[in-house]
Every structure is written in structure tokens, then in C-alpha cells.
Enzyme design. Structure first.
Site, PDB file in Angstrom:
ATOM      1  N   CYS A   2       8.416   7.117   7.968  1.00 13.06           N
ATOM      2  CA  CYS A   2       9.368   7.584   9.071  1.00 13.06           C
ATOM      3  C   CYS A   2       8.865   7.062  10.205  1.00 13.06           C
ATOM      4  O   CYS A   2       7.378   7.558  10.953  1.00 13.06           O
ATOM      5  CB  CYS A   2       8.925   9.269   8.356  1.00 13.06           C
ATOM      6  SG  CYS A   2       8.567   9.709   7.068  1.00 13.06           S
ATOM      7  N   ARG A  27      10.231  -0.127   9.555  1.00 13.21           N
ATOM      8  CA  ARG A  27       9.378   0.736   9.248  1.00 13.21           C
ATOM      9  C   ARG A  27       9.469   1.791   7.889  1.00 13.21           C
ATOM     10  O   ARG A  27       8.928   1.840   6.986  1.00 13.21           O
ATOM     11  CB  ARG A  27       9.062   1.859  10.032  1.00 13.21           C
ATOM     12  CG  ARG A  27       8.329   1.753  11.071  1.00 13.21           C
ATOM     13  CD  ARG A  27       8.356   3.246  11.948  1.00 13.21           C
ATOM     14  NE  ARG A  27       7.532   4.471  11.952  1.00 13.21           N
ATOM     15  CZ  ARG A  27       6.438   4.423  12.520  1.00 13.21           C
ATOM     16  NH1 ARG A  27       6.013   3.435  13.766  1.00 13.21           N
ATOM     17  NH2 ARG A  27       5.288   5.083  11.666  1.00 13.21           N
ATOM     18  N   TRP A  74      10.730   8.705   5.081  1.00 11.81           N
ATOM     19  CA  TRP A  74      10.115   7.871   3.718  1.00 11.81           C
ATOM     20  C   TRP A  74       9.732   8.417   3.053  1.00 11.81           C
ATOM     21  O   TRP A  74       8.507   9.232   3.026  1.00 11.81           O
ATOM     22  CB  TRP A  74      10.073   6.553   4.319  1.00 11.81           C
ATOM     23  CG  TRP A  74       9.114   5.678   3.541  1.00 11.81           C
ATOM     24  CD1 TRP A  74       9.683   4.535   2.835  1.00 11.81           C
ATOM     25  CD2 TRP A  74       8.131   5.782   2.145  1.00 11.81           C
ATOM     26  NE1 TRP A  74       9.016   3.815   1.624  1.00 11.81           N
ATOM     27  CE2 TRP A  74       8.287   4.308   1.691  1.00 11.81           C
ATOM     28  CE3 TRP A  74       7.146   6.909   2.428  1.00 11.81           C
ATOM     29  CZ2 TRP A  74       7.182   4.388   0.978  1.00 11.81           C
ATOM     30  CZ3 TRP A  74       6.584   6.097   1.320  1.00 11.81           C
ATOM     31  CH2 TRP A  74       5.865   4.997   0.402  1.00 11.81           C
ATOM     32  N   ASN A 100       6.224  13.130  10.556  1.00  8.11           N
ATOM     33  CA  ASN A 100       5.484  11.648  10.060  1.00  8.11           C
ATOM     34  C   ASN A 100       4.086  12.151   9.652  1.00  8.11           C
ATOM     35  O   ASN A 100       3.566  12.783  10.299  1.00  8.11           O
ATOM     36  CB  ASN A 100       5.881  10.630  10.813  1.00  8.11           C
ATOM     37  CG  ASN A 100       5.062   9.527  10.197  1.00  8.11           C
ATOM     38  OD1 ASN A 100       5.233   9.412   9.115  1.00  8.11           O
ATOM     39  ND2 ASN A 100       4.843   8.475  10.899  1.00  8.11           N
ATOM     40  N   GLY A 101       3.598  12.061   8.165  1.00  9.35           N
ATOM     41  CA  GLY A 101       2.606  12.308   7.373  1.00  9.35           C
ATOM     42  C   GLY A 101       3.082  13.191   6.204  1.00  9.35           C
ATOM     43  O   GLY A 101       3.683  13.356   5.956  1.00  9.35           O
ATOM     44  N   GLU A 481      -2.244 -13.425  -1.192  1.00 14.08           N
ATOM     45  CA  GLU A 481      -1.665 -13.259  -0.597  1.00 14.08           C
ATOM     46  C   GLU A 481      -0.081 -14.403  -0.914  1.00 14.08           C
ATOM     47  O   GLU A 481       1.217 -13.377  -0.983  1.00 14.08           O
ATOM     48  CB  GLU A 481      -1.988 -13.989   0.963  1.00 14.08           C
ATOM     49  CG  GLU A 481      -0.706 -14.299   1.906  1.00 14.08           C
ATOM     50  CD  GLU A 481      -0.696 -12.433   2.232  1.00 14.08           C
ATOM     51  OE1 GLU A 481      -0.749 -11.526   1.239  1.00 14.08           O
ATOM     52  OE2 GLU A 481       0.639 -12.207   3.010  1.00 14.08           O
ATOM     53  N   LYS A 485       3.286 -11.859  -2.013  1.00 13.45           N
ATOM     54  CA  LYS A 485       4.717 -12.096  -0.520  1.00 13.45           C
ATOM     55  C   LYS A 485       5.858 -12.332  -1.382  1.00 13.45           C
ATOM     56  O   LYS A 485       7.034 -12.110  -1.115  1.00 13.45           O
ATOM     57  CB  LYS A 485       4.378 -13.465  -0.272  1.00 13.45           C
ATOM     58  CG  LYS A 485       5.037 -13.458   1.371  1.00 13.45           C
ATOM     59  CD  LYS A 485       4.356 -12.833   2.191  1.00 13.45           C
ATOM     60  CE  LYS A 485       3.932 -11.469   2.083  1.00 13.45           C
ATOM     61  NZ  LYS A 485       3.003 -10.688   3.303  1.00 13.45           N
ATOM     62  N   GLU A 488       6.864  -8.613  -2.888  1.00 12.98           N
ATOM     63  CA  GLU A 488       8.013  -7.398  -2.531  1.00 12.98           C
ATOM     64  C   GLU A 488       9.375  -8.478  -1.513  1.00 12.98           C
ATOM     65  O   GLU A 488      10.102  -6.985  -1.360  1.00 12.98           O
ATOM     66  CB  GLU A 488       7.261  -7.593  -1.097  1.00 12.98           C
ATOM     67  CG  GLU A 488       7.001  -8.458   0.233  1.00 12.98           C
ATOM     68  CD  GLU A 488       5.868  -7.615   1.159  1.00 12.98           C
ATOM     69  OE1 GLU A 488       4.850  -9.260   1.880  1.00 12.98           O
ATOM     70  OE2 GLU A 488       5.440  -6.960   1.221  1.00 12.98           O
ATOM     71  N   HIS A 504      -9.173 -17.546 -20.401  1.00 12.04           N
ATOM     72  CA  HIS A 504      -9.919 -16.456 -20.615  1.00 12.04           C
ATOM     73  C   HIS A 504      -8.725 -15.424 -21.683  1.00 12.04           C
ATOM     74  O   HIS A 504      -9.574 -14.191 -21.287  1.00 12.04           O
ATOM     75  CB  HIS A 504     -10.835 -16.156 -19.701  1.00 12.04           C
ATOM     76  CG  HIS A 504     -12.157 -16.794 -19.628  1.00 12.04           C
ATOM     77  ND1 HIS A 504     -13.071 -17.500 -20.506  1.00 12.04           N
ATOM     78  CD2 HIS A 504     -12.243 -17.864 -18.516  1.00 12.04           C
ATOM     79  CE1 HIS A 504     -14.300 -17.985 -20.494  1.00 12.04           C
ATOM     80  NE2 HIS A 504     -13.532 -18.175 -18.706  1.00 12.04           N
ATOM     81  N   LYS A 603       7.031  -0.496   6.455  1.00 11.41           N
ATOM     82  CA  LYS A 603       6.181  -1.063   6.899  1.00 11.41           C
ATOM     83  C   LYS A 603       4.886  -0.952   7.331  1.00 11.41           C
ATOM     84  O   LYS A 603       3.590  -1.550   7.422  1.00 11.41           O
ATOM     85  CB  LYS A 603       7.458  -1.775   8.647  1.00 11.41           C
ATOM     86  CG  LYS A 603       6.059  -3.069   9.093  1.00 11.41           C
ATOM     87  CD  LYS A 603       5.918  -4.323   8.562  1.00 11.41           C
ATOM     88  CE  LYS A 603       5.552  -5.258   9.612  1.00 11.41           C
ATOM     89  NZ  LYS A 603       4.703  -6.149   8.723  1.00 11.41           N
TER      90      LYS A 603
HETATM   91  C1  AGP Z   1       2.476  -7.057   3.337  1.00 11.27           C
HETATM   92  O1  AGP Z   1       3.072  -8.631   3.694  1.00 11.27           O
HETATM   93  C2  AGP Z   1       2.929  -5.632   2.891  1.00 11.27           C
HETATM   94  N1  AGP Z   1       3.286  -5.738   4.438  1.00 11.27           N
HETATM   95  C3  AGP Z   1       1.614  -4.886   3.283  1.00 11.27           C
HETATM   96  O2  AGP Z   1       0.716  -5.208   2.255  1.00 11.27           O
HETATM   97  C4  AGP Z   1       0.820  -4.686   4.756  1.00 11.27           C
HETATM   98  O3  AGP Z   1       0.236  -5.899   4.628  1.00 11.27           O
HETATM   99  C5  AGP Z   1      -0.450  -3.325   4.028  1.00 11.27           C
HETATM  100  O4  AGP Z   1       0.804  -2.278   4.008  1.00 11.27           O
HETATM  101  C6  AGP Z   1      -1.402  -3.220   5.397  1.00 11.27           C
HETATM  102  O5  AGP Z   1      -0.291  -2.974   6.691  1.00 11.27           O
HETATM  103  P1  AGP Z   1      -1.812  -2.724   8.209  1.00 11.27           P
HETATM  104  O6  AGP Z   1      -1.536  -4.040   8.005  1.00 11.27           O
HETATM  105  O7  AGP Z   1      -0.101  -2.295   9.440  1.00 11.27           O
HETATM  106  O8  AGP Z   1      -2.525  -2.219   7.851  1.00 11.27           O
END
Ligand code: AGP
Length: 608
Positions: A2, A27, A74, A100-101, A481, A485, A488, A504, A603
Site C-alpha cells: 500500500c 508499489r 493492495w 499500510n500493514g 533468477e 523474471k 513474473e 531424475h 514492489k
Molecule cells: C523480484 O523481481 C521481485 N520483485 C521480488 O522477488 C523481490 O525481490 C522480493 O519481494 C524481495 O524484495 P526486497 O529485495 O525488496 O526485499
């Protein structure tokens, strides 16, 4: 997660509130709203969906007051809807709040309030906070909010309005970020710096438990015991343009292309004139490092993947065993962390609540701690014994790119530094790596010239339903990684596999319709990797190899290769991930996805 904004001043509150919310869009959110005081009462406007929906509503029914709060939501408790959107008010909209939270004990509080006659409109945990203020009101805004805070559990940043005190905002935070922007005859509140950057460069960063009373001419901050706190003004040094797209079509593309600079900025402050590595803020010695028996790296998502690469670095250079744990699992794994553990947490935002919770648990068990983060003054930076910063600049796209490669750089430098202090590596190795670091930004520029090539590959891959990413050793961590990528951004199912493990069981899934990306940069396992590539080719799969430009062998085994310059094998992950970032970007674009704000994602993930 949020986004929160607040305004009090001579200006029209809604102008800043909307502009601030727009700057927090990165965000991730599903609805938005504002509350503004006018004509003797607090007017609340909120709308499900993108910010434009709220803007249209405000165009139809403008609000012109000079104090207000705003929010992008969110969803956590209750589906995305107009009613569940923030701000939330009590029965009479006397107290209005954005949050937020998560309020963890909201159910029991809500039950009690309903018994007392309160009627709730939404399904959210947040609405309880506004009703609590009404219930606990003692005629003094600040004292009422303190009473509210004494009964709620959980994590939060909160901003309150009181219709009886229409010149004041009160805000507070616990485990969620909140800053106050300081202006002339106006002050701002926001959950993140980009919201205020066009209005002021002077900010206060609130600490957990602090409460700020914000008026147009003053900001008074109190600690949890109610004592006044003298806050240090922090100057924002990065430019407004740094948070803009700068001519790139998307933040993700801009951030991919910013990697040479981000990496240069991150590296050069840690190199000495004598070709060694330094970390000025770490007061480590050979003796203090001897007291560390094991290292725990804990993080989430991309940052966790950086940790997986770092395990190779640290174990090779320091001979200290490293355990890498997903932060949301660590706390519940009955960890064997002790006072002889060094806990390294990695987090771009510095606010990921799973990572923060894991850090707190490791500290509770006695571990020493270091944060590697991109966010100065973030919760994770402040909670750790020491913070090391990736100087990537603001990363706006949800998919992490430049933050990841700068994390790899810092982790490699840190491993070398530890090895240097412990004398477990030779001076020659350190000098050699320092030379490699110096040319790394240029090498990245070379890899970025694969841009058009990756766009063409993406055109073929958009048809795929499943894509496998293979690698061995460090290349396996990088493959993870790459797969994340792609998932997402393109929404195509992608899976990373240790190339030797495929046979396996999972090899059963490989068909001519399953494209494979094979990362092959580690000499020790290269021959084995070639065999694993043969295995999938034999099942008809197309294989895109990522390897060194002078590796003629790889070309023979694969359908096509993407070339990276020949570098030290510890540096290669920083290069080999870049074509995978580009591939994810173009696949997402060609599928018509919103690559900067992929569906369902945020984010900064500040809920567990
Ligand atoms: C990756 O592209 C994502 N945005 C996600 O996995 C991110 O790395 C993860 O939520 C951790 O975020 P942070 O590095 O802000 O802790």
C-alpha cells in the site's frame, strides 16, 4: 504494497495527494482513495482499480480543502472494492485513517466494538482503527491516538485525520516505512520518498513507535513514551528524473540499461588504491571473523537468489559454511542460529516484512547481522548491526534487475573482503578480482547489445507454455533468477532446474514444445553441462545457450547462443543474468502485459 500520502498546508490537498499516489503506483495496488477536510467535515472519495478511476471521480466531484490523506491499497483483508478501499472512517467520519500493514488482533477488537454498537462498512482490518479512535476519544487527538496504538497489534504505518482538529495530521509507524516531507507553509507525509520529491528534498524518517503531529507550520515528533524527539533532517540526494522513465518505454527497460552505472557506483567506493577491497563501516578484524562459525543468508525472491550465488562466493573465499534460507521459512524452521552466526539479510527495499522478521529472529538467537539493501534508512538497514548499500538508485519496476546485479556485486566484494581479512585467499586473487571489477561496467554494456537478439528470441518464446532454465553450480542459482523474471513479467510457467537433476524425473516433461535456456559459464562442470544439454536436445527441445563469446563448443550443442564476454567465473553471473532480464521484458511486452506492474505483484511486500 500500500502507498500512503498526507498533506497539510496552503495548497489544494488533492493536488499533492493524487500526484503523490501516482508516484507510489509502482508499489502495486488495486484501489485508491483520498480524504479531504472541507465544509466542516471530512469528505472521502475512493475507487476500485487504477488511480485514473479516482481521478475521474474527483474531476466529477472536486474537493478543494487544504488538509487530507490518501492511499493506494493492495488487498489483504477483504477483496479489492470501493468500500474496502482506504481511507476508512468511524461511524461519523470524525476520525479517518489510512493504513499500510496488518492489524493482527482486528477480529477481537471488531467483536468488542460491534458489541458496543459500532457498525462496520468494510471487511478490512483498518476500519477497526478508526472506530477504536472514536471509542477511545478523550477530547485530545494525540492522547486518543496513543490509546489506539496501545491496543492494536501488528505492523502498520498510519495517518489519522480528526474532523474536530482540521489543522492537524497524526502519523505513526511500526515495521512499515513512513517519512515526513518538510516544506514552507506545508508539510507532507508519505510511505516512500518518490511521493514527495517534487515538493521537497528535506525529510524526516520516522522510527518504529514514533508519533508525529504534523501541521502546516510545524512537525513535532514524540517517542513511544511520549517524550519529544529531536529528528535529524535528511536531504534527498537523488534527482526527480532518477525516479522517472527518462525516455525509456518502461521503468524495467530503463533499469536494465542503468546497470553499468549502478554497478560502477556500487563498486568503486569499495576499492582501495592498492587494489584491495574495503568496507569502511565494518569494524571487522581477522580475530572477529574467527569468531564466526557459520553464515546465514536470508531474503526473499530475487534477493534470495542473490544469496544463493553468494553461498558459492563466501564458502570458496572464507571456508565458512553458508546456509541460505527463504526469509518466510527461516523463522519457522527451528533455526540453529547462535551467537557465532553472522546473519546477512539482502533486500532491495529494506522493508520486506518476511526478511525483517527473519532478521529479528536471527538477532534474538544471538546472531550478528549485516543488511545489504538499496534503501538508506530503511527498517532492515536500521534493524541490522551494520548496513551496506547497493547504490542502484530507485528501482521502480516491480521486477528487480539493477538491484539484483548490484546485490551480486556487493556480495562478491564482501566475500573477498572477508577472505582478505581471514587470509584464506591470496593477495593475487584479490588484485585479479579488483581488475575484473574495474572493467565490469564496460562488459555489461557489451551484453546489453544483445537487446535486439533477445527481442527476436522472445517472439518465438511467447508461444511456449513451459520453459526450463538449466544450470549447474553458480549457473543454477542464476537460472533460478532467470525463471523468476520470466514468470513474473510474461506469466509463462518457467522452472529452473539443476541440469544434472533433470534426468531424475522432470526430463519426462521435455518435448519439442518446451524451450530450454541453458546457462553454461562454469568450467568445472562444463563437460557435464554439455551432456545435460544433449539429453534435452535428444527429446527435441530447442536450447538457447548463454555462454562465453569464445566458447565454440557450446555453440555445437545448442540451437542458438547468447554470448557474454569471457570474464572470471565469479563475475559471470552478473553478466549472464542480463540476457534473461531482456528476454523476460520482451516476452512480457509481446504478450501485452504491464511489465512495470505485473498482475498480483507489489514492489515492496510488507505483509507476511
Ligand atoms: C523480484 O523481481 C521481485 N520483485 C521480488 O522477488 C523481490 O525481490 C522480493 O519481494 C524481495 O524484495 P526486497 O529485495 O525488496 O526485499
Amino acid at each position: 504494497m500500500c502507498g500512503i500520502v498526507g498533506y497539510v498546508g496552503d495548497g489544494k490537498a488533492s493536488d499533492f495527494l493524487i500526484e503523490g499516489l501516482r508516484r507510489l503506483e509502482y508499489r502495486g495496488y488495486d484501489s485508491s482513495g483520498i480524504a479531504v477536510f472541507e465544509n466542516g467535515k471530512i469528505e472521502i472519495k475512493k475507487k476500485q482499480g487504477r488511480l485514473i478511476n479516482l481521478e475521474n471521480l474527483i474531476k466529477e466531484m472536486p474537493v478543494s480543502g487544504h488538509i487530507g490523506i490518501g492511499h493506494t491499497r493492495w488487498a489483504t483483508h477483504g477483496k479489492p472494492s470501493d468500500i474496502n478501499a482506504h481511507p476508512h472512517g468511524d461511524s461519523h467520519n470524525r476520525f479517518v485513517v489510512v493504513h499500510n500493514g496488518i492489524i493482527e488482533n482486528y477480529m477481537e477488537l471488531k467483536k468488542k466494538l460491534i458489541q458496543k454498537g459500532h457498525t462496520f462498512k468494510s471487511e478490512t482490518d483498518t476500519e477497526v482503527v478508526a472506530h477504536l479512535a472514536e471509542d477511545l476519544d478523550d477530547g485530545d487527538f494525540l492522547s486518543t491516538i496513543k490509546k489506539v496504538l496501545s491496543v492494536i497489534d501488528g505492523s502498520y504505518s498510519l495517518v489519522f485525520m480528526d474532523a474536530e482538529q482540521p489543522d492537524t495530521l497524526i502519523c505513526t509507524k511500526k515495521d512499515n516505512p513512513l517519512i515526513i516531507g518538510l516544506g514552507e507553509k506545508e508539510n507532507f507525509i508519505a510511505s516512500d520518498i518518490p511521493a514527495v520529491i517534487n515538493y521537497t528534498r528535506r525529510i524526516y524518517i520516522l522510527n518504529d513507535g514514533e508519533i508525529a503531529v504534523v501541521k502546516k507550520d510545524s512537525v513535532h515528533v514524540y517517542d513511544a513514551d511520549g517524550l519529544p524527539v529531536s529528528k535529524k533532517v535528511q536531504e534527498i540526494t537523488w534527482s526527480a528524473e532518477a525516479a522517472e522513465k527518462n525516455g525509456y518505454p518502461h521503468f524495467m527497460m530503463k533499469e536494465i540499461y542503468e546497470q553499468p552505472k549502478a554497478i560502477y557506483d556500487t563498486i568503486h567506493i569499495h576499492l582501495t588504491k592498492d587494489g584491495e577491497v574495503k568496507f569502511d563501516n565494518l569494524n571487522w578484524t581477522k580475530n572477529s571473523l574467527e569468531s564466526i562459525d557459520n553464515i546465514l543468508i536470508t531474503a526473499c525472491g530475487t534477493a534470495y537468489h542473490a544469496g544463493l550465488v553468494a553461498k558459492h562466493y563466501i564458502e570458496q573465499f572464507t571456508k565458512i559454511p553458508v546456509q541460505v534460507e527463504i526469509a518466510s521459512e527461516y523463522r519457522y524452521s527451528k533455526p540453529l542460529t547462535t551467537a557465532r552466526t553472522l546473519c546477512i539479510v539482502v533486500s532491495q527495499s529494506g522493508e520486506t516484512i518476511d526478511t525483517l522478521a527473519a532478521l529479528k529472529e536471527a538477532k534474538r538467537l544471538g546472531a550478528q547481522s549485516i543488511a545489504i539493501t538499496n534503501s538508506i534508512g530503511s527498517s532492515i538497514a536500521r534493524e541490522s548491526d551494520a548496513a551496506i548499500y547497493t547504490l542502484a538508485g530507485p528501482e521502480i519496476a516491480v521486477a528487480s534487475t539493477k538491484a539484483y546485479t548490484t546485490q551480486l556485486v556487493i556480495l562478491l566484494l564482501l566475500s573477498l573482503y572477508m577472505g582478505q581479512l581471514k587470509e584464506t585467499i591470496s593477495k593475487e586473487l584479490v588484485h585479479h578480482m579488483v581488475e575484473e571489477f574495474k572493467v565490469l561496467p564496460k562488459q555489461i554494456e557489451k551484453v546489453l547489445t544483445e537487446n535486439k537478439h533477445m527481442e527476436k528470441v522472445a517472439q518465438r518464446f511467447i508461444q511456449a507454455e513451459d520453459i526450463f532454465y538449466l544450470g549447474r553450480s553458480i549457473d543454477y542459482a542464476i537460472a533460478m533468477e532467470g525463471a523468476l523474471k520470466l514468470k513474473e513479467i510474461s506469466y509463462i510457467h518457467a522452472e529452473a532446474y539443476a541440469a544434472g537433476e533433470l534426468k531424475h524425473g522432470t526430463l519426462a516433461l521435455i518435448t519439442p514444445d518446451t524451450p530450454i535456456i541453458a546457462v553454461a559459464t562454469q568450467e568445472e562442470v562444463m563437460a557435464k553441462m554439455y551432456s545435460n544439454i544433449e539429453e534435452v536436445r535428444a527429446r527435441g527441445a530447442e536450447v538457447l545457450g548463454i555462454g562465453y563469446d569464445d566458447d565454440a563448443e557450446l555453440e555445437k550443442y545448442t540451437t542458438e547462443i547468447v554470448k557474454i564476454p569471457r570474464v572470471d567465473e565469479f563475475i559471470s553471473p552478473i553478466l549472464s543474468v542480463i540476457p534473461m532480464q531482456l528476454l523476460a521484458y520482451y516476452t512480457g511486452i509481446k504478450k501485452g502485459n504491464d511489465v512495470d506492474k505485473p498482475r498480483n505483484l507489489a514492489k515492496s511486500v510488507t505483509v507476511e
